[in-house]
Write an enzyme that holds these catalytic residues in place. Structure first.
Site, PDB file in Angstrom:
ATOM      1  N   ASN A  14      36.003  38.174  42.507  1.00  0.00           N
ATOM      2  CA  ASN A  14      36.699  37.081  41.819  1.00  0.00           C
ATOM      3  C   ASN A  14      37.292  36.135  42.870  1.00  0.00           C
ATOM      4  OD1 ASN A  14      38.906  35.604  40.720  1.00  0.00           O
ATOM      5  ND2 ASN A  14      38.864  36.895  38.917  1.00  0.00           N
ATOM      6  N   ASP A  16      38.996  33.280  42.319  1.00  0.00           N
ATOM      7  CA  ASP A  16      40.047  32.396  41.782  1.00  0.00           C
ATOM      8  C   ASP A  16      41.093  32.005  42.823  1.00  0.00           C
ATOM      9  OD1 ASP A  16      38.898  32.642  39.285  1.00  0.00           O
ATOM     10  OD2 ASP A  16      40.436  33.985  38.492  1.00  0.00           O
ATOM     11  N   HIS A  17      41.505  32.999  43.629  1.00  0.00           N
ATOM     12  CA  HIS A  17      42.667  32.725  44.481  1.00  0.00           C
ATOM     13  C   HIS A  17      42.331  31.962  45.754  1.00  0.00           C
ATOM     14  CE1 HIS A  17      45.146  34.354  41.525  1.00  0.00           C
ATOM     15  NE2 HIS A  17      44.458  35.469  41.495  1.00  0.00           N
ATOM     16  N   ARG A  25      47.638  22.508  48.114  1.00  0.00           N
ATOM     17  CA  ARG A  25      47.698  21.282  48.886  1.00  0.00           C
ATOM     18  C   ARG A  25      46.900  20.135  48.272  1.00  0.00           C
ATOM     19  NH1 ARG A  25      49.440  21.206  54.397  1.00  0.00           N
ATOM     20  NH2 ARG A  25      51.424  22.269  54.234  1.00  0.00           N
ATOM     21  N   HIS A  50      37.730  32.583  36.702  1.00  0.00           N
ATOM     22  CA  HIS A  50      38.466  32.414  35.445  1.00  0.00           C
ATOM     23  C   HIS A  50      38.907  30.961  35.334  1.00  0.00           C
ATOM     24  CE1 HIS A  50      42.085  33.980  32.836  1.00  0.00           C
ATOM     25  NE2 HIS A  50      41.367  33.070  32.211  1.00  0.00           N
ATOM     26  N   ARG A  52      41.067  28.771  33.660  1.00  0.00           N
ATOM     27  CA  ARG A  52      42.236  28.891  32.775  1.00  0.00           C
ATOM     28  C   ARG A  52      42.489  27.574  32.070  1.00  0.00           C
ATOM     29  NH1 ARG A  52      45.482  33.759  34.083  1.00  0.00           N
ATOM     30  NH2 ARG A  52      46.857  33.014  32.480  1.00  0.00           N
ATOM     31  N   ARG A  56      44.908  26.150  36.723  1.00  0.00           N
ATOM     32  CA  ARG A  56      45.787  26.380  37.883  1.00  0.00           C
ATOM     33  C   ARG A  56      45.021  26.825  39.125  1.00  0.00           C
ATOM     34  NH1 ARG A  56      48.668  31.918  35.931  1.00  0.00           N
ATOM     35  NH2 ARG A  56      49.094  30.633  34.139  1.00  0.00           N
ATOM     36  N   GLU A  77      35.175  34.116  33.256  1.00  0.00           N
ATOM     37  CA  GLU A  77      36.248  34.657  32.419  1.00  0.00           C
ATOM     38  C   GLU A  77      36.826  33.512  31.620  1.00  0.00           C
ATOM     39  OE1 GLU A  77      39.142  36.513  34.850  1.00  0.00           O
ATOM     40  OE2 GLU A  77      37.795  38.089  35.504  1.00  0.00           O
ATOM     41  N   THR A 108      46.330  37.850  34.144  1.00  0.00           N
ATOM     42  CA  THR A 108      45.983  38.400  32.836  1.00  0.00           C
ATOM     43  C   THR A 108      46.683  39.741  32.678  1.00  0.00           C
ATOM     44  OG1 THR A 108      43.862  37.316  33.167  1.00  0.00           O
ATOM     45  CG2 THR A 108      44.015  38.811  31.310  1.00  0.00           C
ATOM     46  N   GLU A 158      34.960  45.223  29.671  1.00  0.00           N
ATOM     47  CA  GLU A 158      35.601  45.430  30.966  1.00  0.00           C
ATOM     48  C   GLU A 158      36.952  46.075  30.699  1.00  0.00           C
ATOM     49  OE1 GLU A 158      35.450  42.318  33.895  1.00  0.00           O
ATOM     50  OE2 GLU A 158      37.288  43.062  34.864  1.00  0.00           O
ATOM     51  N   HIS A 197      41.076  44.745  37.718  1.00  0.00           N
ATOM     52  CA  HIS A 197      42.455  44.229  37.784  1.00  0.00           C
ATOM     53  C   HIS A 197      43.325  45.132  38.653  1.00  0.00           C
ATOM     54  CE1 HIS A 197      46.151  42.106  36.817  1.00  0.00           C
ATOM     55  NE2 HIS A 197      45.369  41.158  36.333  1.00  0.00           N
ATOM     56  N   GLY A 219      39.523  40.723  42.788  1.00  0.00           N
ATOM     57  CA  GLY A 219      39.808  39.408  43.326  1.00  0.00           C
ATOM     58  C   GLY A 219      41.013  39.330  44.245  1.00  0.00           C
ATOM     59  N   HIS A 220      42.196  39.405  43.662  1.00  0.00           N
ATOM     60  CA  HIS A 220      43.410  39.051  44.391  1.00  0.00           C
ATOM     61  C   HIS A 220      43.536  39.803  45.717  1.00  0.00           C
ATOM     62  CE1 HIS A 220      47.778  39.174  45.261  1.00  0.00           C
ATOM     63  NE2 HIS A 220      47.695  37.901  44.931  1.00  0.00           N
TER      64      HIS A 220
HETATM   65  N1  PXP Z   1      38.792  41.257  35.671  1.00  0.00           N
HETATM   66  C1  PXP Z   1      39.412  40.403  34.842  1.00  0.00           C
HETATM   67  C2  PXP Z   1      38.903  40.281  33.448  1.00  0.00           C
HETATM   68  C3  PXP Z   1      40.493  39.601  35.281  1.00  0.00           C
HETATM   69  O1  PXP Z   1      41.093  38.753  34.436  1.00  0.00           O
HETATM   70  C4  PXP Z   1      40.901  39.706  36.630  1.00  0.00           C
HETATM   71  C5  PXP Z   1      42.006  38.845  37.121  1.00  0.00           C
HETATM   72  O2  PXP Z   1      41.668  37.524  37.019  1.00  0.00           O
HETATM   73  C6  PXP Z   1      40.211  40.589  37.450  1.00  0.00           C
HETATM   74  C7  PXP Z   1      39.176  41.366  36.957  1.00  0.00           C
HETATM   75  C8  PXP Z   1      40.534  40.718  38.908  1.00  0.00           C
HETATM   76  O3  PXP Z   1      41.840  41.199  39.052  1.00  0.00           O
HETATM   77  P1  PXP Z   1      42.479  41.155  40.505  1.00  0.00           P
HETATM   78  O4  PXP Z   1      42.552  39.720  40.899  1.00  0.00           O
HETATM   79  O5  PXP Z   1      43.825  41.781  40.295  1.00  0.00           O
HETATM   80  O6  PXP Z   1      41.594  41.950  41.407  1.00  0.00           O
END
Ligand code: PXP
Length: 246
Positions: A14, A16-17, A25, A50, A52, A56, A77, A108, A158, A197, A219-220
């Site tokens: 993932n 996203d971050h 920035r 994702h 959103r 964001r 997502e 989430t 999931e 997650h 992801g994170h």
């Molecule tokens: N799976 C889903 C459905 C999620 O919403 C997320 C967080 O966006 C993740 C996996 C990944 O979670 P994490 O970023 O905590 O690894």
């Protein structure tokens, strides 16, 4: 229908971050598409993003660029809203994972209450499936949510590992058993089980060892770890831990 499994536990990264840091920035750097390409080269089997409601992190343009650039599957997502459905139908990602979304949450925070909104979700799942998109529901590891997924006829669930990741001791062990039971129940019903997650190098192995799981989405932690060791090394280490767990 039997679950789609390759034997090997797939890793969805993932990104996203990466977009979160870019958006702090404005401008173009760091680019989540470049991160996706590095993750793919390091062994990711898919990329998760994702979009959103408040944009964001990932933006509409990121989704368009990811769709164009990726040679590995994109898992979008999305909240169960008409706006997100239209975007999914426009871009036709390999998979769409329906997640609960509240504007004020930081991430989430819980699973989708599929059991409590079957009538609302059914037409959306059907439209996505008719467009050739593999539908997944991000749910708590609970039998009633798996049963709702069976009723909705989705090919994938999931399982939310946030509870497992944030607990310790006996409570964590109990949550791991819930995950294992839910994955087994999904597989018994011909539904492919994914999980994600809050997974890290320290907590991924017991989850990766659940035999019915086909994919983890992470992801994170991976993006945070990339600050210290680089994204390539971060993905490779996670991949190695997942492989060693099987
Ligand atoms: N799976 C889903 C459905 C999620 O919403 C997320 C967080 O966006 C993740 C996996 C990944 O979670 P994490 O970023 O905590 O690894």
């Amino acid at each position: 229908m039997m679950p789609e499994t390759t034997g090997r536990l797939r890793l969805g990264v993932n990104i996203d971050h990466v977009a979160t840091v870019r958006n702090a920035r404005g401008g173009d750097n760091p680019d989540p598409v470049r991160a996706a390409q590095i993750a793919a080269a390091a062994g990711a089997d898919g990329i998760t993003a994702h979009l959103r409601e408040d944009r964001r992190h990932i933006t509409d343009d990121d989704i368009a660029r990811l769709t164009d650039a990726l040679a590995i599957p994109l898992n979008l997502e999305m909240a169960a809203t008409p706006e997100m459905l239209a975007i999914a139908l426009r871009h036709r990602p390999h998979a769409a994972c329906i997640v609960p979304e509240r504007r004020e949450e930081r991430t989430t925070e819980g699973g989708l209450d599929a059991a409590g909104q079957i009538e609302r979700l059914a037409p959306m799942c059907a439209e996505l499936a008719a467009a050739g998109i593999r539908v997944s529901l991000f749910i708590e590891p609970a039998a009633r949510q798996i049963e709702a997924a069976v009723t909705l006829g989705v090919p994938v669930v999931e399982l939310h590992t946030g509870g497992y990741a944030h607990l310790a001791g006996d409570a964590r062990a109990a949550e791991l058993r819930r995950l294992a039971d839910a994955a087994a129940l999904a597989a018994k019903n011909g539904i492919e089980a994914h999980a994600g997650h809050g997974l890290t190098f320290d907590n991924v192995v017991p989850v990766a060892a659940i035999p019915q799981l086909a994919e983890l989405n992470i992801g994170h932690f991976l993006i945070g770890e990339a600050i210290f060791i680089g994204l390539d090394a971060s993905v490779r280490r996670m991949r190695g831990l997942m492989d060693a767990a099987r």
